[in-house]
Write a protein that holds these residues in place. Structure first.
Motif, PDB file in Angstrom:
ATOM      1  N   LEU A  42     -23.245  56.708   5.630  1.00 15.21           N
ATOM      2  CA  LEU A  42     -22.603  56.168   6.831  1.00 15.21           C
ATOM      3  C   LEU A  42     -22.306  54.687   6.661  1.00 15.21           C
ATOM      4  CD1 LEU A  42     -21.677  56.407   9.786  1.00 15.21           C
ATOM      5  CD2 LEU A  42     -24.077  56.024  10.468  1.00 15.21           C
ATOM      6  N   ARG A  43     -23.244  53.958   6.073  1.00 14.80           N
ATOM      7  CA  ARG A  43     -23.036  52.528   5.827  1.00 14.80           C
ATOM      8  C   ARG A  43     -21.839  52.288   4.929  1.00 14.80           C
ATOM      9  NH1 ARG A  43     -27.129  49.719   1.869  1.00 14.80           N
ATOM     10  NH2 ARG A  43     -25.754  50.826   0.449  1.00 14.80           N
ATOM     11  N   ASP A  44     -21.723  53.079   3.867  1.00 18.43           N
ATOM     12  CA  ASP A  44     -20.614  52.885   2.929  1.00 18.43           C
ATOM     13  C   ASP A  44     -19.279  53.265   3.538  1.00 18.43           C
ATOM     14  OD1 ASP A  44     -22.399  51.919   1.136  1.00 18.43           O
ATOM     15  OD2 ASP A  44     -22.312  53.607  -0.252  1.00 18.43           O
ATOM     16  N   LEU A  45     -19.270  54.294   4.407  1.00 18.83           N
ATOM     17  CA  LEU A  45     -18.024  54.651   5.096  1.00 18.83           C
ATOM     18  C   LEU A  45     -17.591  53.518   6.022  1.00 18.83           C
ATOM     19  CD1 LEU A  45     -18.487  58.420   6.050  1.00 18.83           C
ATOM     20  CD2 LEU A  45     -17.242  57.439   4.116  1.00 18.83           C
ATOM     21  N   ALA A  46     -18.557  52.918   6.731  1.00 18.09           N
ATOM     22  CA  ALA A  46     -18.229  51.785   7.601  1.00 18.09           C
ATOM     23  C   ALA A  46     -17.731  50.607   6.779  1.00 18.09           C
ATOM     24  CB  ALA A  46     -19.457  51.393   8.424  1.00 18.09           C
ATOM     25  N   THR A  47     -18.318  50.401   5.610  1.00 18.24           N
ATOM     26  CA  THR A  47     -17.894  49.301   4.737  1.00 18.24           C
ATOM     27  C   THR A  47     -16.449  49.487   4.301  1.00 18.24           C
ATOM     28  OG1 THR A  47     -20.159  49.057   3.918  1.00 18.24           O
ATOM     29  CG2 THR A  47     -18.421  48.036   2.617  1.00 18.24           C
ATOM     30  N   ARG A  48     -16.055  50.717   4.009  1.00 16.49           N
ATOM     31  CA  ARG A  48     -14.684  50.994   3.587  1.00 16.49           C
ATOM     32  C   ARG A  48     -13.663  50.661   4.680  1.00 16.49           C
ATOM     33  NH1 ARG A  48     -14.366  56.559   0.030  1.00 16.49           N
ATOM     34  NH2 ARG A  48     -16.070  56.122  -1.402  1.00 16.49           N
ATOM     35  N   ARG A  89     -11.290  44.107  15.498  1.00 19.35           N
ATOM     36  CA  ARG A  89     -11.219  45.436  14.883  1.00 19.35           C
ATOM     37  C   ARG A  89     -12.420  45.699  13.989  1.00 19.35           C
ATOM     38  NH1 ARG A  89     -10.449  47.206  10.032  1.00 19.35           N
ATOM     39  NH2 ARG A  89      -9.459  49.218   9.584  1.00 19.35           N
ATOM     40  N   ASP A  90     -12.918  44.643  13.344  1.00 19.57           N
ATOM     41  CA  ASP A  90     -14.018  44.807  12.397  1.00 19.57           C
ATOM     42  C   ASP A  90     -15.387  44.771  13.054  1.00 19.57           C
ATOM     43  OD1 ASP A  90     -12.513  44.967   9.951  1.00 19.57           O
ATOM     44  OD2 ASP A  90     -12.069  42.832  10.182  1.00 19.57           O
ATOM     45  N   MET A  91     -15.465  44.267  14.274  1.00 19.58           N
ATOM     46  CA  MET A  91     -16.770  44.085  14.899  1.00 19.58           C
ATOM     47  C   MET A  91     -17.522  45.412  15.046  1.00 19.58           C
ATOM     48  SD  MET A  91     -19.011  42.015  15.946  1.00 19.58           S
ATOM     49  CE  MET A  91     -18.090  40.475  16.110  1.00 19.58           C
ATOM     50  N   GLY A  92     -16.811  46.449  15.494  1.00 18.47           N
ATOM     51  CA  GLY A  92     -17.457  47.751  15.662  1.00 18.47           C
ATOM     52  C   GLY A  92     -17.980  48.312  14.348  1.00 18.47           C
ATOM     53  N   MET A 120     -18.809  46.529  11.760  1.00 18.73           N
ATOM     54  CA  MET A 120     -19.936  45.692  11.346  1.00 18.73           C
ATOM     55  C   MET A 120     -21.223  46.148  12.033  1.00 18.73           C
ATOM     56  SD  MET A 120     -19.704  43.060   9.186  1.00 18.73           S
ATOM     57  CE  MET A 120     -20.759  41.760   9.829  1.00 18.73           C
ATOM     58  N   LEU A 121     -21.144  46.426  13.336  1.00 17.10           N
ATOM     59  CA  LEU A 121     -22.317  46.879  14.072  1.00 17.10           C
ATOM     60  C   LEU A 121     -22.777  48.243  13.561  1.00 17.10           C
ATOM     61  CD1 LEU A 121     -21.319  45.821  17.704  1.00 17.10           C
ATOM     62  CD2 LEU A 121     -23.028  44.740  16.215  1.00 17.10           C
ATOM     63  N   LEU A 122     -21.811  49.136  13.305  1.00 19.33           N
ATOM     64  CA  LEU A 122     -22.150  50.453  12.784  1.00 19.33           C
ATOM     65  C   LEU A 122     -22.817  50.334  11.414  1.00 19.33           C
ATOM     66  CD1 LEU A 122     -22.020  53.551  12.922  1.00 19.33           C
ATOM     67  CD2 LEU A 122     -19.711  53.415  11.940  1.00 19.33           C
ATOM     68  N   ARG A 123     -22.262  49.471  10.576  1.00 21.07           N
ATOM     69  CA  ARG A 123     -22.822  49.294   9.238  1.00 21.07           C
ATOM     70  C   ARG A 123     -24.232  48.722   9.300  1.00 21.07           C
ATOM     71  NH1 ARG A 123     -24.079  46.300   5.072  1.00 21.07           N
ATOM     72  NH2 ARG A 123     -23.366  46.912   2.975  1.00 21.07           N
ATOM     73  N   THR A 124     -24.448  47.748  10.175  1.00 22.28           N
ATOM     74  CA  THR A 124     -25.774  47.145  10.298  1.00 22.28           C
ATOM     75  C   THR A 124     -26.781  48.164  10.826  1.00 22.28           C
ATOM     76  OG1 THR A 124     -24.807  44.957  10.676  1.00 22.28           O
ATOM     77  CG2 THR A 124     -27.086  45.277  11.375  1.00 22.28           C
ATOM     78  N   GLY A 125     -26.369  48.976  11.802  1.00 20.37           N
ATOM     79  CA  GLY A 125     -27.258  50.020  12.310  1.00 20.37           C
ATOM     80  C   GLY A 125     -27.612  51.031  11.231  1.00 20.37           C
ATOM     81  N   ALA A 126     -26.624  51.397  10.420  1.00 17.95           N
ATOM     82  CA  ALA A 126     -26.887  52.327   9.323  1.00 17.95           C
ATOM     83  C   ALA A 126     -27.813  51.704   8.289  1.00 17.95           C
ATOM     84  CB  ALA A 126     -25.566  52.748   8.667  1.00 17.95           C
ATOM     85  N   GLU A 127     -27.670  50.403   8.054  1.00 19.31           N
ATOM     86  CA  GLU A 127     -28.551  49.702   7.119  1.00 19.31           C
ATOM     87  C   GLU A 127     -29.987  49.733   7.619  1.00 19.31           C
ATOM     88  OE1 GLU A 127     -29.097  48.443   3.781  1.00 19.31           O
ATOM     89  OE2 GLU A 127     -27.254  47.306   4.132  1.00 19.31           O
ATOM     90  N   ALA A 143     -10.728  40.497   5.709  1.00 22.17           N
ATOM     91  CA  ALA A 143     -10.970  39.251   6.439  1.00 22.17           C
ATOM     92  C   ALA A 143     -12.460  38.966   6.608  1.00 22.17           C
ATOM     93  CB  ALA A 143     -10.300  39.308   7.811  1.00 22.17           C
ATOM     94  N   VAL A 144     -13.310  39.966   6.327  1.00 21.27           N
ATOM     95  CA  VAL A 144     -14.754  39.784   6.478  1.00 21.27           C
ATOM     96  C   VAL A 144     -15.361  39.551   5.094  1.00 21.27           C
ATOM     97  CG1 VAL A 144     -16.894  40.767   7.358  1.00 21.27           C
ATOM     98  CG2 VAL A 144     -14.717  41.368   8.430  1.00 21.27           C
ATOM     99  N   PRO A 145     -15.867  38.346   4.821  1.00 22.20           N
ATOM    100  CA  PRO A 145     -16.450  38.066   3.501  1.00 22.20           C
ATOM    101  C   PRO A 145     -17.679  38.932   3.221  1.00 22.20           C
ATOM    102  CG  PRO A 145     -16.070  36.035   4.744  1.00 22.20           C
ATOM    103  CD  PRO A 145     -15.907  37.169   5.706  1.00 22.20           C
ATOM    104  N   SER A 146     -17.892  39.245   1.944  1.00 19.54           N
ATOM    105  CA  SER A 146     -19.028  40.080   1.555  1.00 19.54           C
ATOM    106  C   SER A 146     -20.358  39.432   1.937  1.00 19.54           C
ATOM    107  CB  SER A 146     -18.990  40.333   0.045  1.00 19.54           C
ATOM    108  OG  SER A 146     -17.837  41.049  -0.311  1.00 19.54           O
ATOM    109  N   ILE A 147     -20.439  38.102   1.839  1.00 21.11           N
ATOM    110  CA  ILE A 147     -21.688  37.425   2.154  1.00 21.11           C
ATOM    111  C   ILE A 147     -22.016  37.549   3.642  1.00 21.11           C
ATOM    112  CG2 ILE A 147     -20.611  35.167   2.582  1.00 21.11           C
ATOM    113  CD1 ILE A 147     -23.972  35.801   0.792  1.00 21.11           C
ATOM    114  N   THR A 148     -20.981  37.612   4.488  1.00 15.37           N
ATOM    115  CA  THR A 148     -21.202  37.803   5.925  1.00 15.37           C
ATOM    116  C   THR A 148     -21.734  39.198   6.199  1.00 15.37           C
ATOM    117  OG1 THR A 148     -19.433  36.245   6.479  1.00 15.37           O
ATOM    118  CG2 THR A 148     -20.092  37.799   8.193  1.00 15.37           C
ATOM    119  N   VAL A 149     -21.166  40.189   5.529  1.00 16.03           N
ATOM    120  CA  VAL A 149     -21.616  41.573   5.689  1.00 16.03           C
ATOM    121  C   VAL A 149     -23.068  41.716   5.251  1.00 16.03           C
ATOM    122  CG1 VAL A 149     -21.242  43.955   4.966  1.00 16.03           C
ATOM    123  CG2 VAL A 149     -19.280  42.477   5.379  1.00 16.03           C
TER     124      VAL A 149
END
Length: 300
Positions: free
Chosen positions: A165-171, A69-72, A74-81, A176-182
């Protein structure tokens, strides 16, 4: 000695975080005359990834197994970053430091707006009015249609959109996803993107000063993130978060002292409006006893 309260410690940490971020921006801007964009972004990225890897080792490592569920997200957040880093650093290379920093201060307003439009978060008429006035302040900084308008100020606005967009994806990420992984995924994504651009462009020789500036930028980015996270955990969000606007004071000072910049009266007026409406939004959220989202962080 009288011990500091949690809120005072949080305010001090947030002020330190903003100083670290702004000095990092100044280091990157100082490189623009000598080091090509992708070369600077890639080398800083390598340093950031190395420091994050060290931090991850100390904290138990990066968790590679991420729920489906979180993978999408994560990818969206990384792309926004990646988008935020590209447009923000490009703007920083070409536009005055104070102007870019002032535009970035609109992030809390844009996150509140996006949360209402896309996540169904409740926003009353007072905050809608504050958002409208705040973006009017941004227009005073950018001044579309004026002879002196700089396209790179528009790039800073695009960076605001990507950070939102990055912050919306983060929300939407689960606990289950540690902050250091993000953080590591985002830093690695930006570095890989920069590596692609760097491979296709010419590299420039670097002086000892440029190497020091790049190393300092990598360290300052990590220091800024660590201080901002600690600040939000130590003090009350509504009290600590407004201290993020101290970055504008640092940017004005560094712009004058290092780059010889002289912001116009309209730019200063627009910055004051953005800051005032942002602080009002924070305090309105506190008064309504709503839990704000995570404090928006600066693009890498």
């Amino acid at each position: 000695m009288v011990p500091l309260s949690d809120n005072l410690r949080g305010a001090a940490l947030m002020t330190g975080a903003m100083a670290a971020f702004t000095f990092n921006d100044a280091c990157m801007k100082a490189l623009s005359d000598e080091v090509p964009f992708f070369q600077a972004l890639f080398l800083r990225g390598l340093g950031t990834v190395a420091l994050l890897a060290l931090a991850a080792t100390m904290l138990g490592g990066v968790r590679l197994r991420i729920p489906r569920r979180d993978m999408g997200f994560m990818l969206l957040r990384t792309g926004a970053e990646i988008g935020a880093a590209y447009f923000f650093i490009t703007a920083l290379f070409h536009a005055p430091l104070a102007n870019v920093t002032a535009i970035i201060q609109a992030i809390p307003l844009s996150v509140t707006l996006a949360g209402a439009l896309f996540l169904g978060e409740a926003v009353g008429w007072r905050r809608w009015l504050a958002i409208g006035i705040g973006f009017a302040g941004v227009l005073l900084i950018v001044r579309p249609g004026s002879e002196g308008v700089n396209i790179h100020s528009v790039y800073a606005l695009v960076a605001v959109a990507f950070v939102t967009l990055r912050d919306l994806a983060t929300r939407r990420l689960s606990g289950a996803v540690p902050s250091i992984t993000v953080a590591f995924a985002a830093a690695a994504g930006v570095t890989l993107f920069a590596a692609t651009g760097a491979a296709a462009s010419d590299w420039a020789p670097m002086s000892g000063l440029s190497i020091i500036q790049l190393c300092a930028a990598s360290i300052l980015v990590i220091a800024g993130y660590l201080c901002s996270v600690m600040a939000m955990r130590v003090g009350e969000v509504a009290i600590v978060a407004p201290f993020r606007y101290t970055s504008l004071i640092w940017a004005l000072a560094l712009g004058v002292v290092i780059f010889g910049e002289r912001p116009s009266g309209l730019t200063l007026a627009g910055a004051a409006i953005v800051v005032a409406t942002g602080i009002y939004t924070f305090h309105r959220e506190r008064r309504l006893a709503r839990k704000p989202g995570p404090a928006p962080l600066r693009p890498r």
